[in-house]
Design an enzyme around this catalytic site. Sequence first.
Site, PDB file in Angstrom:
ATOM      1  N   CYS A  95       0.856  -1.190   0.000  1.00 23.96           N
ATOM      2  CA  CYS A  95       0.000   0.000   0.000  1.00 23.96           C
ATOM      3  C   CYS A  95       0.891   1.239   0.000  1.00 23.96           C
ATOM      4  O   CYS A  95       2.113   1.147   0.155  1.00 23.96           O
ATOM      5  CB  CYS A  95      -0.907   0.025   1.227  1.00 23.96           C
ATOM      6  N   ARG A 130      -4.709   1.908  -1.231  1.00 25.25           N
ATOM      7  CA  ARG A 130      -4.873   0.562  -0.701  1.00 25.25           C
ATOM      8  C   ARG A 130      -4.780  -0.521  -1.766  1.00 25.25           C
ATOM      9  O   ARG A 130      -5.423  -0.433  -2.811  1.00 25.25           O
ATOM     10  CB  ARG A 130      -6.226   0.425   0.014  1.00 25.25           C
ATOM     11  N   VAL A 155      -5.914  -6.883   0.705  1.00 23.86           N
ATOM     12  CA  VAL A 155      -5.440  -8.249   0.913  1.00 23.86           C
ATOM     13  C   VAL A 155      -6.278  -8.937   1.991  1.00 23.86           C
ATOM     14  O   VAL A 155      -6.789 -10.036   1.800  1.00 23.86           O
ATOM     15  CB  VAL A 155      -3.942  -8.269   1.300  1.00 23.86           C
ATOM     16  N   GLU A 176       1.551  -6.029   6.906  1.00 24.15           N
ATOM     17  CA  GLU A 176       0.714  -7.134   7.363  1.00 24.15           C
ATOM     18  C   GLU A 176       1.184  -7.577   8.738  1.00 24.15           C
ATOM     19  O   GLU A 176       2.387  -7.812   8.949  1.00 24.15           O
ATOM     20  CB  GLU A 176       0.776  -8.303   6.376  1.00 24.15           C
TER      21      GLU A 176
END
Length: 250
Positions: free
Chosen positions: A2, A51, A54, A78
Amino acid sequence: MCGIFGIFNFEVNSSIDEDLAVSSLDTMSHRGPDAKGTKTFSGKCFLGHRRLSVIDLREESNQPFERDDRYFVSYNGEIYNYIELRDDLIKIGYTFKTQSDTEVLVVAYQAWGEDCVNHFNGMWAFAIYDQLENKLFCSRDRFGVKPFNYATVNGQFIFSSEIKAILEYFPEERIPNYNVISNFCRNSVGAQIKETWFQNIFRLEPAHNLTVSSEGINIVRYWDYPKKTIQNITFDNAVTHYRDLFKNAV
Protein backbone atom coordinates in the site's frame (compact mmCIF):
# COMPACT_ATOMS: atom_id res chain seq x y z
CA MET A 1 1.78 -3.26 -0.85
CA CYS A 2 0.00 0.00 0.00
CA GLY A 3 1.03 3.65 -0.12
CA ILE A 4 0.98 5.89 2.94
CA PHE A 5 1.36 9.66 3.00
CA GLY A 6 0.86 12.42 5.55
CA ILE A 7 1.67 15.93 6.74
CA PHE A 8 1.79 17.24 10.30
CA ASN A 9 1.89 20.94 11.13
CA PHE A 10 4.27 22.01 13.88
CA GLU A 11 3.07 25.60 13.61
CA VAL A 12 -0.56 26.62 14.06
CA ASN A 13 -0.31 29.25 11.33
CA SER A 14 0.97 26.78 8.71
CA SER A 15 -1.52 25.56 6.13
CA ILE A 16 -1.83 22.27 4.28
CA ASP A 17 -2.50 22.42 0.55
CA GLU A 18 -5.05 19.61 0.33
CA ASP A 19 -5.16 19.53 -3.47
CA LEU A 20 -1.38 19.24 -3.65
CA ALA A 21 -1.40 16.62 -0.88
CA VAL A 22 -3.88 14.50 -2.86
CA SER A 23 -1.73 14.91 -6.00
CA SER A 24 1.30 13.77 -3.98
CA LEU A 25 -0.59 10.71 -2.76
CA ASP A 26 -1.60 9.90 -6.33
CA THR A 27 2.03 9.60 -7.41
CA MET A 28 1.85 6.24 -5.60
CA SER A 29 -1.37 4.99 -7.23
CA HIS A 30 0.51 1.89 -8.41
CA ARG A 31 0.99 0.87 -4.77
CA GLY A 32 -2.73 0.85 -4.05
CA PRO A 33 -5.09 0.47 -7.02
CA ASP A 34 -8.10 -0.74 -5.00
CA ALA A 35 -8.98 2.34 -2.93
CA LYS A 36 -7.88 5.87 -2.11
CA GLY A 37 -8.63 7.68 1.15
CA THR A 38 -7.73 11.04 2.66
CA LYS A 39 -8.52 12.80 5.92
CA THR A 40 -7.72 16.35 7.02
CA PHE A 41 -7.79 17.45 10.66
CA SER A 42 -8.53 21.19 10.85
CA GLY A 43 -5.25 22.08 9.17
CA LYS A 44 -3.26 20.27 11.89
CA CYS A 45 -2.67 17.04 10.02
CA PHE A 46 -3.36 15.30 6.70
CA LEU A 47 -3.40 11.52 6.21
CA GLY A 48 -3.59 9.76 2.86
CA HIS A 49 -3.67 6.11 1.83
CA ARG A 50 -3.60 4.06 -1.38
CA ARG A 51 -4.87 0.56 -0.70
CA LEU A 52 -4.02 -2.82 -2.16
CA SER A 53 -6.73 -4.99 -0.58
CA VAL A 54 -5.44 -8.25 0.91
CA ILE A 55 -7.18 -8.85 4.26
CA ASP A 56 -10.90 -8.01 4.73
CA LEU A 57 -11.65 -6.63 1.29
CA ARG A 58 -14.70 -4.61 2.37
CA GLU A 59 -14.87 -0.82 2.19
CA GLU A 60 -15.13 -0.69 5.98
CA SER A 61 -11.44 -1.55 6.13
CA ASN A 62 -10.34 1.27 3.83
CA GLN A 63 -7.95 3.82 5.22
CA PRO A 64 -7.28 6.20 6.85
CA PHE A 65 -9.01 3.92 9.33
CA GLU A 66 -10.79 5.57 12.26
CA ARG A 67 -11.16 4.31 15.83
CA ASP A 68 -13.48 6.03 18.33
CA ASP A 69 -13.18 9.31 16.39
CA ARG A 70 -9.77 9.74 18.02
CA TYR A 71 -7.23 7.45 16.38
CA PHE A 72 -6.68 7.44 12.61
CA VAL A 73 -4.16 5.20 10.89
CA SER A 74 -2.48 5.03 7.49
CA TYR A 75 -0.73 1.69 7.29
CA ASN A 76 1.26 -0.44 4.84
CA GLY A 77 2.08 -4.02 5.72
CA GLU A 78 0.71 -7.13 7.36
CA ILE A 79 0.54 -8.19 11.01
CA TYR A 80 0.88 -11.96 10.79
CA ASN A 81 -0.38 -12.64 14.32
CA TYR A 82 -3.35 -10.30 14.10
CA ILE A 83 -5.87 -13.08 14.78
CA GLU A 84 -4.17 -14.02 18.06
CA LEU A 85 -3.82 -10.34 19.03
CA ARG A 86 -7.48 -9.74 18.20
CA ASP A 87 -8.47 -12.54 20.60
CA ASP A 88 -6.22 -11.09 23.31
CA LEU A 89 -7.74 -7.63 22.89
CA ILE A 90 -11.29 -9.01 22.99
CA LYS A 91 -10.47 -10.75 26.27
CA ILE A 92 -9.54 -7.42 27.88
CA GLY A 93 -12.71 -5.72 26.68
CA TYR A 94 -12.15 -4.33 23.19
CA THR A 95 -14.63 -4.84 20.36
CA PHE A 96 -14.13 -4.88 16.59
CA LYS A 97 -16.21 -3.94 13.57
CA THR A 98 -14.01 -5.48 10.85
CA GLN A 99 -11.86 -8.56 10.31
CA SER A 100 -8.81 -6.53 9.26
CA ASP A 101 -5.33 -6.46 10.71
CA THR A 102 -5.53 -2.66 10.33
CA GLU A 103 -8.15 -2.44 13.07
CA VAL A 104 -6.13 -4.80 15.28
CA LEU A 105 -3.10 -2.54 14.83
CA VAL A 106 -4.88 0.65 15.90
CA VAL A 107 -6.72 -1.06 18.78
CA ALA A 108 -3.39 -2.47 19.96
CA TYR A 109 -2.07 1.11 20.06
CA GLN A 110 -5.19 2.17 21.94
CA ALA A 111 -4.61 -0.61 24.48
CA TRP A 112 -0.82 -0.68 24.87
CA GLY A 113 0.39 2.65 23.52
CA GLU A 114 3.79 2.72 21.84
CA ASP A 115 4.59 -0.71 23.30
CA CYS A 116 2.11 -2.20 20.79
CA VAL A 117 4.92 -2.80 18.28
CA ASN A 118 6.51 -5.30 20.66
CA HIS A 119 3.37 -7.42 20.31
CA PHE A 120 3.50 -7.47 16.50
CA ASN A 121 4.87 -10.25 14.34
CA GLY A 122 4.94 -8.89 10.83
CA MET A 123 6.11 -6.17 8.48
CA TRP A 124 4.83 -2.63 8.64
CA ALA A 125 5.20 1.08 8.15
CA PHE A 126 2.39 3.14 9.64
CA ALA A 127 1.37 6.47 11.11
CA ILE A 128 -1.37 6.83 13.75
CA TYR A 129 -2.74 10.30 14.37
CA ASP A 130 -4.20 10.90 17.85
CA GLN A 131 -6.73 13.68 17.26
CA LEU A 132 -7.19 14.34 20.98
CA GLU A 133 -3.50 14.83 21.78
CA ASN A 134 -2.55 16.16 18.32
CA LYS A 135 0.25 13.62 18.08
CA LEU A 136 1.52 11.39 15.27
CA PHE A 137 3.01 8.00 16.14
CA CYS A 138 4.96 6.28 13.36
CA SER A 139 6.78 2.97 13.24
CA ARG A 140 8.76 0.73 10.88
CA ASP A 141 9.15 -3.04 11.22
CA ARG A 142 12.22 -4.69 12.71
CA PHE A 143 13.99 -5.41 9.41
CA GLY A 144 12.76 -2.48 7.33
CA VAL A 145 10.71 -4.53 4.89
CA LYS A 146 8.23 -1.66 4.44
CA PRO A 147 9.53 1.82 3.51
CA PHE A 148 9.02 5.02 5.49
CA ASN A 149 10.57 8.30 4.27
CA TYR A 150 10.21 11.70 5.91
CA ALA A 151 11.34 15.31 5.90
CA THR A 152 10.80 18.50 7.88
CA VAL A 153 10.17 21.52 5.66
CA ASN A 154 8.79 24.98 6.48
CA GLY A 155 7.38 23.98 9.86
CA GLN A 156 5.80 20.79 8.52
CA PHE A 157 6.63 17.10 8.96
CA ILE A 158 5.90 15.08 5.83
CA PHE A 159 6.16 11.30 5.35
CA SER A 160 5.56 8.85 2.55
CA SER A 161 6.19 5.34 1.30
CA GLU A 162 8.06 6.78 -1.69
CA ILE A 163 10.26 9.86 -1.88
CA LYS A 164 8.67 11.12 -5.08
CA ALA A 165 5.45 11.91 -3.17
CA ILE A 166 7.43 14.19 -0.85
CA LEU A 167 9.10 15.85 -3.84
CA GLU A 168 5.70 16.39 -5.44
CA TYR A 169 4.64 18.43 -2.40
CA PHE A 170 8.02 20.09 -1.80
CA PRO A 171 9.81 20.22 -5.19
CA GLU A 172 12.47 22.49 -3.68
CA GLU A 173 13.83 19.43 -1.85
CA ARG A 174 15.22 17.93 -5.07
CA ILE A 175 18.77 18.43 -3.75
CA PRO A 176 21.03 15.43 -4.47
CA ASN A 177 23.00 13.86 -1.63
CA TYR A 178 26.08 12.95 -3.63
CA ASN A 179 27.88 11.19 -0.77
CA VAL A 180 25.05 8.71 -0.36
CA ILE A 181 24.69 8.21 -4.12
CA SER A 182 28.43 7.57 -4.39
CA ASN A 183 28.36 5.13 -1.47
CA PHE A 184 25.54 3.22 -3.13
CA CYS A 185 27.36 3.04 -6.45
CA ARG A 186 30.58 1.84 -4.79
CA ASN A 187 29.25 -0.41 -2.03
CA SER A 188 25.53 -0.97 -2.73
CA VAL A 189 24.77 0.52 0.69
CA GLY A 190 21.58 2.53 0.89
CA ALA A 191 18.27 0.90 1.70
CA GLN A 192 18.86 0.42 5.41
CA ILE A 193 20.57 3.67 6.41
CA LYS A 194 18.96 6.91 7.56
CA GLU A 195 20.19 9.14 4.72
CA THR A 196 18.63 9.00 1.26
CA TRP A 197 19.71 10.28 -2.17
CA PHE A 198 18.24 13.68 -1.25
CA GLN A 199 19.95 15.93 1.31
CA ASN A 200 17.00 16.80 3.52
CA ILE A 201 14.90 13.65 3.13
CA PHE A 202 15.47 10.74 5.49
CA ARG A 203 14.18 7.24 6.02
CA LEU A 204 13.01 5.91 9.36
CA GLU A 205 15.46 3.14 10.15
CA PRO A 206 14.28 -0.43 10.78
CA ALA A 207 13.11 -1.22 14.34
CA HIS A 208 12.50 2.46 15.14
CA ASN A 209 9.49 4.45 16.28
CA LEU A 210 9.03 8.12 15.51
CA THR A 211 6.68 10.42 17.43
CA VAL A 212 5.73 13.88 16.16
CA SER A 213 4.01 16.54 18.24
CA SER A 214 4.04 20.32 18.61
CA GLU A 215 7.19 19.83 20.71
CA GLY A 216 9.11 18.27 17.82
CA ILE A 217 10.29 14.83 16.69
CA ASN A 218 11.40 11.98 18.93
CA ILE A 219 12.94 8.81 17.47
CA VAL A 220 13.64 5.69 19.53
CA ARG A 221 14.82 2.18 18.73
CA TYR A 222 12.32 -0.36 20.06
CA TRP A 223 14.16 -3.58 19.11
CA ASP A 224 17.67 -4.86 18.51
CA TYR A 225 19.16 -8.19 17.55
CA PRO A 226 19.29 -10.56 20.56
CA LYS A 227 22.79 -10.79 21.94
CA LYS A 228 22.29 -13.18 24.85
CA THR A 229 22.76 -16.90 24.37
CA ILE A 230 21.33 -19.75 26.42
CA GLN A 231 24.32 -21.52 27.93
CA ASN A 232 22.86 -24.21 30.18
CA ILE A 233 20.75 -26.23 27.76
CA THR A 234 20.96 -29.80 26.45
CA PHE A 235 21.20 -30.56 22.77
CA ASP A 236 17.71 -32.12 22.71
CA ASN A 237 16.18 -29.10 24.45
CA ALA A 238 17.98 -26.79 22.04
CA VAL A 239 16.52 -28.71 19.09
CA THR A 240 13.02 -28.48 20.58
CA HIS A 241 13.41 -24.77 21.28
CA TYR A 242 14.64 -24.08 17.75
CA ARG A 243 11.80 -26.12 16.23
CA ASP A 244 9.22 -24.15 18.22
CA LEU A 245 10.73 -20.81 17.15
CA PHE A 246 10.93 -21.89 13.53
CA LYS A 247 7.32 -23.16 13.40
CA ASN A 248 6.10 -19.95 15.02
CA ALA A 249 8.03 -17.83 12.53
CA VAL A 250 6.64 -19.51 9.40
